[in-house]
Design a protein around this motif. Structure first.
Motif, mmCIF file in Angstrom:
data_model
loop_
_atom_site.group_PDB
_atom_site.id
_atom_site.type_symbol
_atom_site.label_atom_id
_atom_site.label_comp_id
_atom_site.label_asym_id
_atom_site.label_seq_id
_atom_site.Cartn_x
_atom_site.Cartn_y
_atom_site.Cartn_z
ATOM 1 N N TYR A 1 -4.597 9.478 3.152
ATOM 2 C CA TYR A 1 -5.513 8.678 2.329
ATOM 3 C C TYR A 1 -6.542 7.943 3.188
ATOM 4 C CZ TYR A 1 -6.704 5.799 -1.767
ATOM 5 O OH TYR A 1 -7.347 5.187 -2.828
ATOM 6 N N TYR A 2 -6.098 7.423 4.341
ATOM 7 C CA TYR A 2 -6.997 6.622 5.183
ATOM 8 C C TYR A 2 -7.470 7.380 6.423
ATOM 9 C CZ TYR A 2 -5.372 2.804 2.239
ATOM 10 O OH TYR A 2 -5.075 2.005 1.170
ATOM 11 N N SER B 1 0.075 1.101 -7.696
ATOM 12 C CA SER B 1 -0.968 1.204 -8.726
ATOM 13 C C SER B 1 -0.351 1.457 -10.100
ATOM 14 C CB SER B 1 -1.946 2.345 -8.404
ATOM 15 O OG SER B 1 -2.484 2.142 -7.129
ATOM 16 N N ARG C 1 -1.172 12.083 -5.086
ATOM 17 C CA ARG C 1 -1.933 13.189 -4.506
ATOM 18 C C ARG C 1 -1.515 14.506 -5.138
ATOM 19 N NH1 ARG C 1 -0.205 12.856 1.443
ATOM 20 N NH2 ARG C 1 1.604 11.949 0.422
ATOM 21 N N HIS D 1 -4.452 -6.043 -4.582
ATOM 22 C CA HIS D 1 -4.100 -6.012 -3.159
ATOM 23 C C HIS D 1 -4.473 -7.322 -2.468
ATOM 24 C CE1 HIS D 1 -2.786 -1.947 -2.555
ATOM 25 N NE2 HIS D 1 -3.876 -1.431 -3.055
ATOM 26 N N SER E 1 1.631 9.287 3.354
ATOM 27 C CA SER E 1 0.647 9.095 2.285
ATOM 28 C C SER E 1 -0.576 8.349 2.837
ATOM 29 C CB SER E 1 1.303 8.301 1.151
ATOM 30 O OG SER E 1 0.372 7.922 0.191
ATOM 31 N N ARG F 1 8.521 1.344 -0.065
ATOM 32 C CA ARG F 1 8.792 2.780 -0.083
ATOM 33 C C ARG F 1 9.298 3.164 1.300
ATOM 34 N NH1 ARG F 1 3.931 7.218 -1.189
ATOM 35 N NH2 ARG F 1 5.229 9.091 -1.309
ATOM 36 N N LEU G 1 0.403 7.002 -11.292
ATOM 37 C CA LEU G 1 -1.021 6.856 -10.954
ATOM 38 C C LEU G 1 -1.214 6.936 -9.448
ATOM 39 C CD1 LEU G 1 -2.152 3.955 -13.351
ATOM 40 C CD2 LEU G 1 -2.275 6.419 -13.731
ATOM 41 N N HIS H 1 0.810 -1.229 0.000
ATOM 42 C CA HIS H 1 0.000 0.000 0.000
ATOM 43 C C HIS H 1 0.842 1.278 0.000
ATOM 44 C CE1 HIS H 1 -3.140 -2.871 1.010
ATOM 45 N NE2 HIS H 1 -3.999 -1.948 0.594
ATOM 46 N N LYS H 2 0.392 2.229 -0.796
ATOM 47 C CA LYS H 2 0.987 3.575 -0.867
ATOM 48 C C LYS H 2 2.476 3.542 -1.227
ATOM 49 C CE LYS H 2 -1.981 5.878 -0.684
ATOM 50 N NZ LYS H 2 -2.949 5.745 -1.758
ATOM 51 N N THR H 3 2.771 2.708 -2.200
ATOM 52 C CA THR H 3 4.183 2.489 -2.586
ATOM 53 C C THR H 3 4.398 2.597 -4.107
ATOM 54 O OG1 THR H 3 3.641 0.162 -2.747
ATOM 55 C CG2 THR H 3 4.638 0.863 -0.674
HETATM 56 N N1 LIG Z 1 6.084 6.275 -10.771
HETATM 57 C C1 LIG Z 1 6.033 6.616 -9.486
HETATM 58 N N2 LIG Z 1 7.144 6.963 -8.824
HETATM 59 C C2 LIG Z 1 7.092 7.312 -7.528
HETATM 60 N N3 LIG Z 1 5.958 7.362 -6.796
HETATM 61 C C3 LIG Z 1 4.826 7.024 -7.428
HETATM 62 C C4 LIG Z 1 4.800 6.617 -8.780
HETATM 63 N N4 LIG Z 1 3.533 6.309 -9.101
HETATM 64 C C5 LIG Z 1 2.794 6.533 -7.996
HETATM 65 N N5 LIG Z 1 3.561 6.962 -6.989
HETATM 66 C C6 LIG Z 1 3.140 7.347 -5.630
HETATM 67 O O1 LIG Z 1 2.652 6.184 -4.955
HETATM 68 C C7 LIG Z 1 1.607 6.541 -4.052
HETATM 69 C C8 LIG Z 1 0.381 5.705 -4.352
HETATM 70 O O2 LIG Z 1 0.717 4.395 -4.038
HETATM 71 P P1 LIG Z 1 -0.204 3.155 -4.396
HETATM 72 O O3 LIG Z 1 -0.634 3.240 -5.789
HETATM 73 O O4 LIG Z 1 0.579 1.965 -3.977
HETATM 74 O O5 LIG Z 1 -1.440 3.374 -3.417
HETATM 75 S S1 LIG Z 1 -2.605 2.333 -3.076
HETATM 76 O O6 LIG Z 1 -2.189 1.582 -1.900
HETATM 77 O O7 LIG Z 1 -2.834 1.467 -4.220
HETATM 78 O O8 LIG Z 1 -3.775 3.191 -2.771
HETATM 79 C C9 LIG Z 1 1.364 8.028 -4.262
HETATM 80 O O9 LIG Z 1 2.115 8.682 -3.264
HETATM 81 P P2 LIG Z 1 1.570 10.017 -2.562
HETATM 82 O O10 LIG Z 1 1.325 10.991 -3.675
HETATM 83 O O11 LIG Z 1 2.695 10.419 -1.642
HETATM 84 O O12 LIG Z 1 0.320 9.646 -1.847
HETATM 85 C C10 LIG Z 1 1.954 8.280 -5.636
HETATM 86 O O13 LIG Z 1 2.359 9.620 -5.834
#
Ligand SMILES: Nc1ncnc2c1ncn2[C@@H]1O[C@H](COP(=O)(O)OS(=O)(=O)O)[C@@H](OP(=O)(O)O)[C@H]1O
Length: 398
Positions: free
Chosen positions: A154-155, A63, A257, A119, A150, A142, A254, A58-60
């Motif tokens: 989000y949560y 997506s 935020r 997930h 993050s 991450r 994708l 999650h949040k890594t």
């Molecule tokens: N290519 C790339 N490089 C670096 N970081 C990226 C990338 N793509 C997505 N993100 C950042 O990943 C965060 C979303 O993570 P997830 O998609 O894993 O979230 S989730 O758990 O599926 O909801 C979200 O972080 P935050 O913006 O800090 O919330 C995204 O900005």
């Protein structure tokens, strides 16, 4: 006859000499001779790997990875382990069970899938029931300081531990005021979330022997653990391992935020986050080391730079081709609801509008790249199971 033989021999020795000089020169000038191998082009050695399990933490940035995998599945008509019935995840936050996958019977799975990437909370014996023996396992981590930040935004409204905390600094100053261990499953996002996703106890004390044993286990199971902070380097390494084409690993960011909904922790807060998420911090540090060891073992610095540059150039090209104004839009600006990502908590999640007037083939390529996780999952589900009720994702329109 004799003179023509002499000519051939002279020619042979001249070629050997030339090759030797070039080789010595390459050494002297530190030129990377592997640069001229086939992978430098878009041709990998051997067929692409098509049995892949991605543990979507999650949040890594997971997506963005999932989007790549869904595109690979769709364009090659591979099988994919999708959530059963009306579920949108593979049973998360409960430990994964094989029958959470659509089409798998409760009494022991017979069916095997090419790709699994939604997930889930990792549970190897159950995953093995639905994935072939030669599956390539990988995941992404991450820095837990930023992962937690993050997650908090989000949560915020969903996780009991976050609900009453004014901000993350306040939460971290006194976490036990807010965090009730007995609400473990719903509070999974609030402490060592990546450790939890790997199937482990996120409330366990970070004792040396316990941590080392789990890290070794993860290392044995996952051939690759990627780093969100080095996303492009991660894609370069992943592409080599999977023997995929460049376009297969190019993605747009994708689930990000908008800057407005990103907060930053004080330096003290950052140190507290590392202590609060000590298991995740150990996990991240360990796999950050192994990630770079693998990168350096496989690629010279020059080659890495070249491959990352190629990946970025191709992403820029596709962004210019596909996207209205060449970049992301905030939720209110996204005109097509099919392309608006799920909005959660205090986060303003960005998405994309496509450029007008794209021809059909380009439109299809671009649409795939910007389709958010839930919509893409629902589309694949409808394609694969037309006889079943479609996924109800009407909540996305709210
Ligand atoms: N290519 C790339 N490089 C670096 N970081 C990226 C990338 N793509 C997505 N993100 C950042 O990943 C965060 C979303 O993570 P997830 O998609 O894993 O979230 S989730 O758990 O599926 O909801 C979200 O972080 P935050 O913006 O800090 O919330 C995204 O900005």
């Amino acid at each position: 006859m004799l003179s023509s033989l002499g000519g051939t021999q002279r020619c042979f020795w001249a070629i050997v000499l030339l090759a030797l000089i070039l080789f010595l020169l390459a050494g002297l000038l530190h030129v990377d001779v592997t640069m001229f191998s086939p992978l430098f082009g878009d041709q990998a050695e051997g067929p692409p790997i098509t049995n892949v399990m991605f543990l979507k933490t999650h949040k890594t940035a997971s997506s963005s990875v999932l989007n790549m995998l869904f595109r690979f599945v769709e364009t090659r008509n591979l099988s994919v382990a999708l959530p059963a019935g009306s579920r949108v995840h593979l049973g998360y936050p409960w430990l994964f069970l094989a029958h959470y996958v659509e089409g798998v019977k409760q009494d022991g799975a017979q069916q095997r899938f090419n790709v699994m990437c939604n997930h889930l909370r990792f549970n190897l014996p159950e995953v093995q029931k639905v994935m072939p023996n030669d599956t390539f396992y990988f995941s992404i981590l991450r820095n837990p300081v930023f992962q937690l930040e993050s997650s908090f935004i989000y949560y915020k409204d969903y996780v009991p531990a976050f609900r009453n905390a004014e901000n993350l600094d306040a939460f971290l100053a006194s976490p036990l005021t807010y965090y009730n261990q007995s609400l473990s499953l719903r509070n999974a996002y609030a402490k060592n979330n990546m450790w939890f996703d790997l199937g482990y106890d996120h409330n366990a004390p970070a004792e040396e022997n316990y941590v080392r044993a789990r890290l070794a286990e993860v290392e044995r199971r996952f051939q690759l653990v990627l780093m969100a902070e080095y996303f492009d380097e991660s894609m370069v390494l992943l592409r080599r391992r999977l023997r995929w084409r460049l376009d297969d690993v190019v993605s747009f960011r994708l689930n990000a935020r908008s800057q407005r909904s990103v907060t930053s922790l004080t330096p003290e807060g950052q140190e507290r986050a590392k202590r609060w998420c000590a298991l995740d911090w150990r996990l991240y540090q360990h796999f950050n080391r192994t990630f770079w060891a693998q990168v350096h073992a496989e690629l010279s610095p020059l080659r890495l730079r070249v491959e990352v540059a190629r990946l970025r150039a191709r992403r820029r090209e596709l962004m210019a081709l596909c996207l209205q104004d060449g970049g992301p839009k905030d939720k209110k600006q996204i005109t097509d609801l099919h392309l608006r990502p799920y909005q959660s908590g205090k986060a303003d999640i960005l998405g994309y509008n496509l450029r007008q007037g794209l021809d059909n083939q380009t439109l299809q390529v671009c649409q795939r790249m910007v389709t958010p996780e839930l919509q893409y999952m629902a589309r694949l589900y409808a394609q694969r199971f037309p006889e079943k009720p479609p996924k109800d994702i009407s909540f996305l329109e709210a």
